[in-house]
Write an enzyme that holds these catalytic residues in place. Sequence first.
Site, mmCIF file in Angstrom:
data_model
loop_
_atom_site.group_PDB
_atom_site.id
_atom_site.type_symbol
_atom_site.label_atom_id
_atom_site.label_comp_id
_atom_site.label_asym_id
_atom_site.label_seq_id
_atom_site.Cartn_x
_atom_site.Cartn_y
_atom_site.Cartn_z
ATOM 1 C CG PHE A 54 50.151 27.806 39.760
ATOM 2 C CD1 PHE A 54 49.536 26.564 39.866
ATOM 3 C CD2 PHE A 54 51.191 27.952 38.859
ATOM 4 C CE1 PHE A 54 49.970 25.481 39.094
ATOM 5 C CE2 PHE A 54 51.643 26.879 38.088
ATOM 6 C CZ PHE A 54 51.026 25.639 38.208
ATOM 7 N NE ARG A 100 33.843 32.312 39.336
ATOM 8 C CZ ARG A 100 34.841 32.507 38.471
ATOM 9 N NH1 ARG A 100 34.742 32.062 37.241
ATOM 10 N NH2 ARG A 100 35.925 33.155 38.842
ATOM 11 C CB CYS A 111 39.960 26.428 40.306
ATOM 12 S SG CYS A 111 40.218 27.725 39.103
ATOM 13 C CG ASN A 167 43.671 24.169 41.312
ATOM 14 O OD1 ASN A 167 44.380 24.842 42.062
ATOM 15 N ND2 ASN A 167 43.058 24.697 40.282
ATOM 16 C CD GLU A 207 38.552 34.088 42.282
ATOM 17 O OE1 GLU A 207 37.605 34.506 42.958
ATOM 18 O OE2 GLU A 207 38.423 33.330 41.319
ATOM 19 C CE LYS A 214 37.118 25.432 36.116
ATOM 20 N NZ LYS A 214 38.399 25.273 35.451
ATOM 21 N NE ARG A 248 35.189 30.063 55.628
ATOM 22 C CZ ARG A 248 35.779 29.724 54.490
ATOM 23 N NH1 ARG A 248 37.034 29.345 54.475
ATOM 24 N NH2 ARG A 248 35.114 29.738 53.362
ATOM 25 C CG LEU A 272 43.817 19.362 35.396
ATOM 26 C CD1 LEU A 272 43.400 18.111 34.633
ATOM 27 C CD2 LEU A 272 42.562 20.158 35.746
HETATM 28 C C1 UDX Z 1 38.670 31.061 34.014
HETATM 29 C C2 UDX Z 1 38.530 29.572 34.301
HETATM 30 O O1 UDX Z 1 37.478 29.394 35.231
HETATM 31 C C3 UDX Z 1 39.752 28.967 34.855
HETATM 32 O O2 UDX Z 1 39.690 27.570 34.775
HETATM 33 C C4 UDX Z 1 40.912 29.349 34.074
HETATM 34 O O3 UDX Z 1 42.064 28.900 34.715
HETATM 35 C C5 UDX Z 1 40.964 30.809 33.762
HETATM 36 O O4 UDX Z 1 39.759 31.281 33.251
HETATM 37 P P1 UDX Z 1 38.147 33.169 35.452
HETATM 38 O O5 UDX Z 1 39.001 34.238 34.884
HETATM 39 O O6 UDX Z 1 37.917 33.156 36.921
HETATM 40 O O7 UDX Z 1 38.776 31.742 35.232
HETATM 41 O O8 UDX Z 1 36.788 33.079 34.614
HETATM 42 P P2 UDX Z 1 35.754 34.237 34.328
HETATM 43 O O9 UDX Z 1 35.829 35.280 35.384
HETATM 44 O O10 UDX Z 1 34.466 33.563 34.037
HETATM 45 O O11 UDX Z 1 36.315 34.921 32.992
HETATM 46 C C6 UDX Z 1 36.299 34.378 31.721
HETATM 47 C C7 UDX Z 1 35.923 35.456 30.728
HETATM 48 O O12 UDX Z 1 36.081 34.941 29.401
HETATM 49 C C8 UDX Z 1 34.491 35.977 30.818
HETATM 50 O O13 UDX Z 1 34.498 37.359 31.040
HETATM 51 C C9 UDX Z 1 33.866 35.617 29.468
HETATM 52 O O14 UDX Z 1 32.934 36.564 29.003
HETATM 53 C C10 UDX Z 1 35.098 35.563 28.579
HETATM 54 N N1 UDX Z 1 34.913 34.792 27.337
HETATM 55 C C11 UDX Z 1 34.398 33.550 27.356
HETATM 56 C C12 UDX Z 1 35.312 35.369 26.130
HETATM 57 O O15 UDX Z 1 35.759 36.503 26.095
HETATM 58 N N2 UDX Z 1 35.201 34.646 24.974
HETATM 59 C C13 UDX Z 1 34.664 33.401 24.958
HETATM 60 O O16 UDX Z 1 34.563 32.790 23.887
HETATM 61 C C14 UDX Z 1 34.248 32.836 26.192
HETATM 62 C C1 UDX Z 2 42.794 28.095 44.044
HETATM 63 C C2 UDX Z 2 44.292 27.778 44.124
HETATM 64 O O1 UDX Z 2 44.775 28.131 45.420
HETATM 65 C C3 UDX Z 2 45.045 28.548 43.045
HETATM 66 O O2 UDX Z 2 46.408 28.168 43.054
HETATM 67 C C4 UDX Z 2 44.440 28.240 41.691
HETATM 68 O O3 UDX Z 2 45.065 29.023 40.697
HETATM 69 C C5 UDX Z 2 42.946 28.526 41.682
HETATM 70 O O4 UDX Z 2 42.309 27.806 42.739
HETATM 71 P P1 UDX Z 2 41.237 30.075 44.849
HETATM 72 O O5 UDX Z 2 40.114 29.143 44.543
HETATM 73 O O6 UDX Z 2 41.170 31.459 44.317
HETATM 74 O O7 UDX Z 2 42.620 29.460 44.352
HETATM 75 O O8 UDX Z 2 41.378 30.231 46.437
HETATM 76 P P2 UDX Z 2 42.022 29.362 47.613
HETATM 77 O O9 UDX Z 2 42.666 30.297 48.540
HETATM 78 O O10 UDX Z 2 42.821 28.232 47.130
HETATM 79 O O11 UDX Z 2 40.734 28.804 48.353
HETATM 80 C C6 UDX Z 2 39.872 27.853 47.771
HETATM 81 C C7 UDX Z 2 38.843 27.413 48.790
HETATM 82 O O12 UDX Z 2 39.443 26.641 49.816
HETATM 83 C C8 UDX Z 2 38.115 28.566 49.485
HETATM 84 O O13 UDX Z 2 36.752 28.269 49.615
HETATM 85 C C9 UDX Z 2 38.786 28.621 50.844
HETATM 86 O O14 UDX Z 2 37.957 29.150 51.844
HETATM 87 C C10 UDX Z 2 39.084 27.165 51.083
HETATM 88 N N1 UDX Z 2 40.187 26.949 52.032
HETATM 89 C C11 UDX Z 2 41.435 27.410 51.742
HETATM 90 C C12 UDX Z 2 39.951 26.257 53.226
HETATM 91 O O15 UDX Z 2 38.829 25.820 53.468
HETATM 92 N N2 UDX Z 2 40.995 26.063 54.086
HETATM 93 C C13 UDX Z 2 42.245 26.511 53.825
HETATM 94 O O16 UDX Z 2 43.145 26.289 54.654
HETATM 95 C C14 UDX Z 2 42.471 27.208 52.619
#
Ligand code: UDX
Ligand code: UDX
Length: 474
Positions: free
Chosen positions: A174, A354, A284, A232, A177, A287, A452, A229
């Site tokens: 959870f 992303r 996330c 998020n 970033e 997607k 913002r 799911l």
């Molecule tokens: C990803 C998904 O986006 C998210 O839904 C999930 O919850 C956690 O994994 P993230 O870590 O942000 O999140 O993705 P990314 O930074 O793209 O890292 C995935 C890594 O897996 C990449 O470095 C890719 O090269 C690697 N990978 C992918 C493998 O090592 N083996 C594979 O077969 C496919």
């Molecule tokens: C999200 C979920 O918070 C996290 O729990 C899950 O594991 C992955 O997806 P993340 O996408 O890394 O995390 O960042 P988050 O802080 O949730 O922000 C997502 C988007 O919403 C960003 O573009 C952010 O700018 C936007 N956001 C967030 C708003 O527009 N308003 C807000 O009040 C908070």
Amino acid sequence: MENLESYLIKNICCIGAGYVGGPTMAVIADKCPTIEVNVVDIDHKRIKSWNEEDLSRLPVFEPGLDNLIKKNRNKNLFFTTKIEDSIKKADMVFISVNTPTKKNGVGAGLASDLCWVESCARQVAEFAQSHTIVVEKSTLPVRTAEAIESILNANLNADKEQDKSFSVLSNPEFLAEGSAINDLINPDRVLIGGRDIKAMNALKSIYLSWVDQNKILYSSLWSSELSKLVSNAFLAQRISSINSISALCEKTDADIREVSMAIGRDKRIGANFLNVSPGFGGSCFKKDILNLVYLANYYGLPEVSQYWEQVVKINDWQKKRISNLIIKKLFGTISGKKIAVLGFAFKANTNDTRESAAISICQDFLIEGAKVAIHDPKVDPKQISLHLNQSQKDLEELNSMQGGWQFFENIYESISDSDAILILTEWDQYKDIDWFKVSNIMRSPSWVFDTRSIVNETSIKKTNLNYWNIGSIQ
Ligand code: UDX
Ligand code: UDX
């Protein structure tokens, strides 16, 4: 009576050294010094970057991550491309690979592409040596564990290797970033879904090294997968809700910040996650909601599916309405005009782009023939070019005007001679901009569009700049 039986975990392998796998394993290695943690990835370049001497070149920027890497790397935390060896040694394998939206075939544009998760399961099935706990860390559609279990067990039968066996757990991450390390160290909850209580206890014992046991929840595999799911989807829904109201505020005498504050004081609603924005981004939200939309349809629930789809539609609409209103304010054309875009990351404190709102907004500007000057303190311009080069090509095809984009390392250089500034990411640097200086280096009439709501209104109003603040009367 509580069942305390557990497996002993001495060696962990994490497949996927991304934004989730890297920080999560750094924290586990730090908190559990007796466990060896190997993070593997098929991307050799990524592994090389994780092993960089210069910590500013790590592939993921997260406050506090560099310190953890410095402290634990090559002690009990290793980044390697030796997938086979790492799986062989592991008592527990985390699957942390990406699960993007499918581009082709059944469910294209909505369902998650599970090809990488499947390929990981096949690798674990082939290389594992004894009892191995397989933990789903990636966000996955509900009932994916079933597919993983079939792959693992099919291989078992083929090999007739009786000493090899598997338990599958769901342990969604959870973390957000930008605050990943803090979220990992102080989680609101840790969710462990599974059937094998011994395996669940083994994973729990890892978290117990630093997480209070009241925060560790057990559930079925399916509830755990679906909770991620839904979590998020609920978060994204809040943002679409507040962003939809921002447009209404702009038409009335209301102010979105006051509305957010007033509704957030209701404990049932809560004050967090009510900040207005140009639209949510990140890997996330979109997607996962599209995946929920697909699942609801798949299970014959079109009303549920349409309900959640609207959250994504409002998000797309918010981005579009911002680019349209900027064009309108600049006399209906931005062709040949310079627009400074401040911030390309999808939120502050990350180098991740992303699904950033900046992508589609900049694409709109390029198609209109604008000169787009981009600044971001952490995003690599190479990353921006991956998103915008395509639209550069569209631009050539669509019109012949002199537009294009350029990256600037200095805020004031990006602003110089511009007709408009658009703040898209809430970086601290943009809160301290010297608006007097800015008003002298822009072309008049000059506009500042703040999506913002971070600009100091009193100081900007002392200048001759036209200021548009999202969600307030114009
Ligand atoms: C990803 C998904 O986006 C998210 O839904 C999930 O919850 C956690 O994994 P993230 O870590 O942000 O999140 O993705 P990314 O930074 O793209 O890292 C995935 C890594 O897996 C990449 O470095 C890719 O090269 C690697 N990978 C992918 C493998 O090592 N083996 C594979 O077969 C496919
Ligand atoms: C999200 C979920 O918070 C996290 O729990 C899950 O594991 C992955 O997806 P993340 O996408 O890394 O995390 O960042 P988050 O802080 O949730 O922000 C997502 C988007 O919403 C960003 O573009 C952010 O700018 C936007 N956001 C967030 C708003 O527009 N308003 C807000 O009040 C908070």
